[in-house]
Write a protein that holds these residues in place. Structure first.
Motif, PDB file in Angstrom:
ATOM      1  N   VAL A 290      -6.390   3.894  -3.965  1.00 46.99           N
ATOM      2  CA  VAL A 290      -5.180   3.250  -3.451  1.00 46.99           C
ATOM      3  C   VAL A 290      -5.253   1.741  -3.635  1.00 46.99           C
ATOM      4  O   VAL A 290      -4.283   1.099  -4.080  1.00 46.99           O
ATOM      5  CB  VAL A 290      -4.979   3.605  -1.964  1.00 46.99           C
ATOM      6  CG1 VAL A 290      -3.830   2.809  -1.367  1.00 46.99           C
ATOM      7  CG2 VAL A 290      -4.714   5.099  -1.812  1.00 46.99           C
ATOM      8  N   ILE A 291      -6.391   1.153  -3.308  1.00 55.08           N
ATOM      9  CA  ILE A 291      -6.548  -0.289  -3.499  1.00 55.08           C
ATOM     10  C   ILE A 291      -6.410  -0.657  -4.963  1.00 55.08           C
ATOM     11  O   ILE A 291      -5.874  -1.716  -5.310  1.00 55.08           O
ATOM     12  CB  ILE A 291      -7.914  -0.747  -2.945  1.00 55.08           C
ATOM     13  CG1 ILE A 291      -7.926  -0.646  -1.419  1.00 55.08           C
ATOM     14  CG2 ILE A 291      -8.227  -2.184  -3.363  1.00 55.08           C
ATOM     15  CD1 ILE A 291      -9.272  -0.932  -0.799  1.00 55.08           C
ATOM     16  N   GLY A 292      -6.867   0.223  -5.845  1.00 51.44           N
ATOM     17  CA  GLY A 292      -6.784  -0.035  -7.280  1.00 51.44           C
ATOM     18  C   GLY A 292      -5.411   0.163  -7.886  1.00 51.44           C
ATOM     19  O   GLY A 292      -5.259   0.059  -9.105  1.00 51.44           O
ATOM     20  N   GLY A 293      -4.400   0.460  -7.058  1.00 44.66           N
ATOM     21  CA  GLY A 293      -3.036   0.529  -7.573  1.00 44.66           C
ATOM     22  C   GLY A 293      -2.503   1.918  -7.816  1.00 44.66           C
ATOM     23  O   GLY A 293      -1.387   2.070  -8.325  1.00 44.66           O
ATOM     24  N   VAL A 294      -3.241   2.957  -7.463  1.00 44.31           N
ATOM     25  CA  VAL A 294      -2.735   4.322  -7.607  1.00 44.31           C
ATOM     26  C   VAL A 294      -1.818   4.614  -6.426  1.00 44.31           C
ATOM     27  O   VAL A 294      -2.252   4.560  -5.276  1.00 44.31           O
ATOM     28  CB  VAL A 294      -3.883   5.347  -7.652  1.00 44.31           C
ATOM     29  CG1 VAL A 294      -3.336   6.764  -7.799  1.00 44.31           C
ATOM     30  CG2 VAL A 294      -4.833   5.030  -8.793  1.00 44.31           C
ATOM     31  N   ALA A 295      -0.549   4.901  -6.705  1.00 40.11           N
ATOM     32  CA  ALA A 295       0.430   5.123  -5.640  1.00 40.11           C
ATOM     33  C   ALA A 295       0.068   6.370  -4.856  1.00 40.11           C
ATOM     34  O   ALA A 295      -0.140   7.441  -5.437  1.00 40.11           O
ATOM     35  CB  ALA A 295       1.832   5.256  -6.224  1.00 40.11           C
ATOM     36  N   ILE A 296      -0.006   6.257  -3.538  1.00 36.83           N
ATOM     37  CA  ILE A 296      -0.372   7.390  -2.693  1.00 36.83           C
ATOM     38  C   ILE A 296       0.679   8.482  -2.767  1.00 36.83           C
ATOM     39  O   ILE A 296       0.396   9.658  -2.464  1.00 36.83           O
ATOM     40  CB  ILE A 296      -0.571   6.913  -1.237  1.00 36.83           C
ATOM     41  CG1 ILE A 296      -1.306   7.988  -0.412  1.00 36.83           C
ATOM     42  CG2 ILE A 296       0.765   6.562  -0.605  1.00 36.83           C
ATOM     43  CD1 ILE A 296      -2.698   8.259  -0.863  1.00 36.83           C
ATOM     44  N   PHE A 297       1.899   8.143  -3.193  1.00 40.19           N
ATOM     45  CA  PHE A 297       2.962   9.130  -3.338  1.00 40.19           C
ATOM     46  C   PHE A 297       3.007   9.727  -4.738  1.00 40.19           C
ATOM     47  O   PHE A 297       3.902  10.497  -5.059  1.00 40.19           O
ATOM     48  CB  PHE A 297       4.325   8.498  -2.994  1.00 40.19           C
ATOM     49  CG  PHE A 297       4.384   7.961  -1.595  1.00 40.19           C
ATOM     50  CD1 PHE A 297       4.526   8.813  -0.513  1.00 40.19           C
ATOM     51  CD2 PHE A 297       4.271   6.608  -1.358  1.00 40.19           C
ATOM     52  CE1 PHE A 297       4.574   8.312   0.781  1.00 40.19           C
ATOM     53  CE2 PHE A 297       4.324   6.100  -0.066  1.00 40.19           C
ATOM     54  CZ  PHE A 297       4.478   6.959   1.004  1.00 40.19           C
ATOM     55  N   VAL A 343       1.987  -1.157   0.895  1.00 40.13           N
ATOM     56  CA  VAL A 343       3.224  -1.935   1.058  1.00 40.13           C
ATOM     57  C   VAL A 343       3.680  -2.500  -0.285  1.00 40.13           C
ATOM     58  O   VAL A 343       4.874  -2.442  -0.624  1.00 40.13           O
ATOM     59  CB  VAL A 343       3.005  -3.071   2.075  1.00 40.13           C
ATOM     60  CG1 VAL A 343       4.205  -4.017   2.089  1.00 40.13           C
ATOM     61  CG2 VAL A 343       2.777  -2.497   3.460  1.00 40.13           C
ATOM     62  N   LEU A 344       2.742  -3.025  -1.062  1.00 42.95           N
ATOM     63  CA  LEU A 344       3.092  -3.577  -2.360  1.00 42.95           C
ATOM     64  C   LEU A 344       3.672  -2.508  -3.269  1.00 42.95           C
ATOM     65  O   LEU A 344       4.640  -2.751  -4.008  1.00 42.95           O
ATOM     66  CB  LEU A 344       1.858  -4.214  -3.011  1.00 42.95           C
ATOM     67  CG  LEU A 344       2.055  -4.815  -4.408  1.00 42.95           C
ATOM     68  CD1 LEU A 344       3.083  -5.939  -4.361  1.00 42.95           C
ATOM     69  CD2 LEU A 344       0.737  -5.328  -4.970  1.00 42.95           C
ATOM     70  N   ASP A 345       3.118  -1.311  -3.218  1.00 46.97           N
ATOM     71  CA  ASP A 345       3.621  -0.218  -4.044  1.00 46.97           C
ATOM     72  C   ASP A 345       5.062   0.122  -3.680  1.00 46.97           C
ATOM     73  O   ASP A 345       5.903   0.320  -4.561  1.00 46.97           O
ATOM     74  CB  ASP A 345       2.724   1.004  -3.875  1.00 46.97           C
ATOM     75  CG  ASP A 345       3.255   2.204  -4.638  1.00 46.97           C
ATOM     76  OD1 ASP A 345       3.195   2.173  -5.875  1.00 46.97           O
ATOM     77  OD2 ASP A 345       3.732   3.157  -4.000  1.00 46.97           O
ATOM     78  N   ARG A 346       5.365   0.178  -2.393  1.00 44.16           N
ATOM     79  CA  ARG A 346       6.729   0.491  -1.975  1.00 44.16           C
ATOM     80  C   ARG A 346       7.693  -0.624  -2.354  1.00 44.16           C
ATOM     81  O   ARG A 346       8.834  -0.368  -2.756  1.00 44.16           O
ATOM     82  CB  ARG A 346       6.774   0.726  -0.456  1.00 44.16           C
ATOM     83  CG  ARG A 346       5.879   1.838   0.043  1.00 44.16           C
ATOM     84  CD  ARG A 346       6.056   3.111  -0.754  1.00 44.16           C
ATOM     85  NE  ARG A 346       7.406   3.636  -0.645  1.00 44.16           N
ATOM     86  CZ  ARG A 346       7.896   4.565  -1.434  1.00 44.16           C
ATOM     87  NH1 ARG A 346       7.167   5.056  -2.427  1.00 44.16           N
ATOM     88  NH2 ARG A 346       9.126   5.016  -1.269  1.00 44.16           N
ATOM     89  N   VAL A 347       7.254  -1.869  -2.228  1.00 45.43           N
ATOM     90  CA  VAL A 347       8.125  -3.000  -2.578  1.00 45.43           C
ATOM     91  C   VAL A 347       8.431  -2.984  -4.071  1.00 45.43           C
ATOM     92  O   VAL A 347       9.587  -3.153  -4.485  1.00 45.43           O
ATOM     93  CB  VAL A 347       7.460  -4.331  -2.170  1.00 45.43           C
ATOM     94  CG1 VAL A 347       8.228  -5.514  -2.755  1.00 45.43           C
ATOM     95  CG2 VAL A 347       7.401  -4.450  -0.652  1.00 45.43           C
TER      96      VAL A 347
END
Length: 363
Positions: A290-297, A343-347
């Motif tokens: 998740v920290i590495g940018g893989v979207a949890i969704f 949060v960044l992923d959702r934005v």
């Protein structure tokens, strides 16, 4: 006198104009490869995480030069995250399909103990055979997860939470209070934990080879790209004709196999294995992805980012004590990184959707 035919009362279907969206998706491919790569790097989440990693390393090195500049510091910087990189790569593949695998820690513990028992019960067994056994057992355990999720249509969180305890129970019943010690393992196998090639640890090179192979597959192979399509919209993927079940099973099989490989790496790295090996590391694997940018969704992210996230987590745990930061704030910082990534992923997702809608309205 001829009567004009009555107008048809069939409903009129209006097909929305998607040419703008298609153009937005196709337009980057018209750029030169080097320029396209440069733009991708500048926009990538992985580059941001890498910058944070470099800042942490720089701060720790300034505080204590031996953190990086000594031979042991450089070795530990690469060697320590090797195991977590393997887990994060497999976890990323599963999360991209909009699932999660919480059993990887138990799979690691089982294959780590298996590694020791193979050397004890079969003296002289080749190291390559032990690595293959770890991969195979991990793949079988991952296949069980995949079949239960894909065929049973049960959420992966529930299935893998259950298999986490089942696999851990197998380790506890098998190992009991016994422990694999370094004296039980052959010297050639233990040497993998310290051996280097051009100052780079062998175990880290193994992790990089696996990372490169999986990253290349997901980026270039059609079946690899289908992982992203399934994670973006599973229902649409089914309508499109993708074999969703097969890909989900494949993702879990890959995660299990890499967790099995990580178990062998664990035994080589530490030289001793007990029944609690790998306990709690599944959360670190999810956090690294998740920290590495893989979207949890699901549907976005790369294994490269997951690997950088794994290195960042391990480096933080090593660097912050040198900077005099208490344990509480170390854990709080990791939690803040996870929340920031989500949060960044959702934005970014909301911004991209808004841009597509605005572009379509202007066309």
């Amino acid at each position: 006198m001829t009567t004009a035919p009555a107008p048809s009362k069939e409903p009129t279907v209006t097909v929305p104009d998607t040419s703008t969206e298609v153009q937005l998706l196709v337009e980057p491919s018209s750029l030169a490869p080097r320029r396209r790569m440069a733009q991708s790097l500048l926009r990538s989440r992985e580059l941001s995480i890498l910058a944070v990693l470099l800042l942490v390393i720089a701060a720790a090195t300034i505080k204590n030069p031996s953190f990086l500049l000594s031979s042991s510091g450089w070795r530990d910087l690469l060697l320590t995250p090797s195991m977590l990189i393997l887990l994060a790569v497999g976890q990323a593949a599963v999360i991209i399909t909009r699932n999660v695998d919480l059993s990887v820690g138990s799979v690691l513990g089982l294959t780590a103990y298996l590694t020791g028992r193979l050397f004890i019960d079969h003296p002289g067994i080749p190291v390559v055979v032990v690595f293959a056994a770890g991969l195979l057992v991990g793949a079988v355990l991952g296949l069980v997860n995949g079949l239960l999720v894909a065929l049973g249509r049960v959420p992966a969180l529930v299935i893998t939470l259950g298999t986490l305890y089942i696999y851990r129970g197998l380790v506890l019943s098998w190992a009991g209070s016994s422990r694999i010690n370094a004296s039980d393992l052959p010297a050639g196998f233990l040497a993998l934990g310290t051996q280097q090639i051009l100052t780079i640890p062998v175990l880290f090179l193994i992790a990089v080879v696996v990372l490169s192979a999986v990253g290349y597959y997901l980026y270039t192979a059609r079946s690899g790209r289908e992982f992203y399509a399934i994670g973006s919209d599973p229902d649409a993927a089914v309508l499109y004709g993708l074999n969703v079940r097969r890909r989900v099973i494949g993702a879990f099989l890959l995660s299990g196999a890499l967790a099995g490989l990580a178990g062998v790496v664990f035994a080589a790295r530490y030289g001793s294995v007990s029944s609690d090996a790998g306990t709690g590391i599944e959360l670190q694997a999810v956090a690294a992805a998740v920290i590495g940018g893989v979207a949890i969704f699901g549907g976005s992210g790369t294994v490269w980012g997951a690997a950088i996230g794994a290195v960042l987590l391990v480096t933080i745990n090593r660097a912050l004590p040198m900077l005099g930061i208490p344990d509480f704030w170390q854990q709080a910082l990791v939690g803040a990184l996870i929340l920031s990534a989500i949060v960044l992923d959702r934005v970014l997702s909301a911004r991209q959707s808004r841009r597509l809608v605005e572009a379509r309205d202007q066309s």
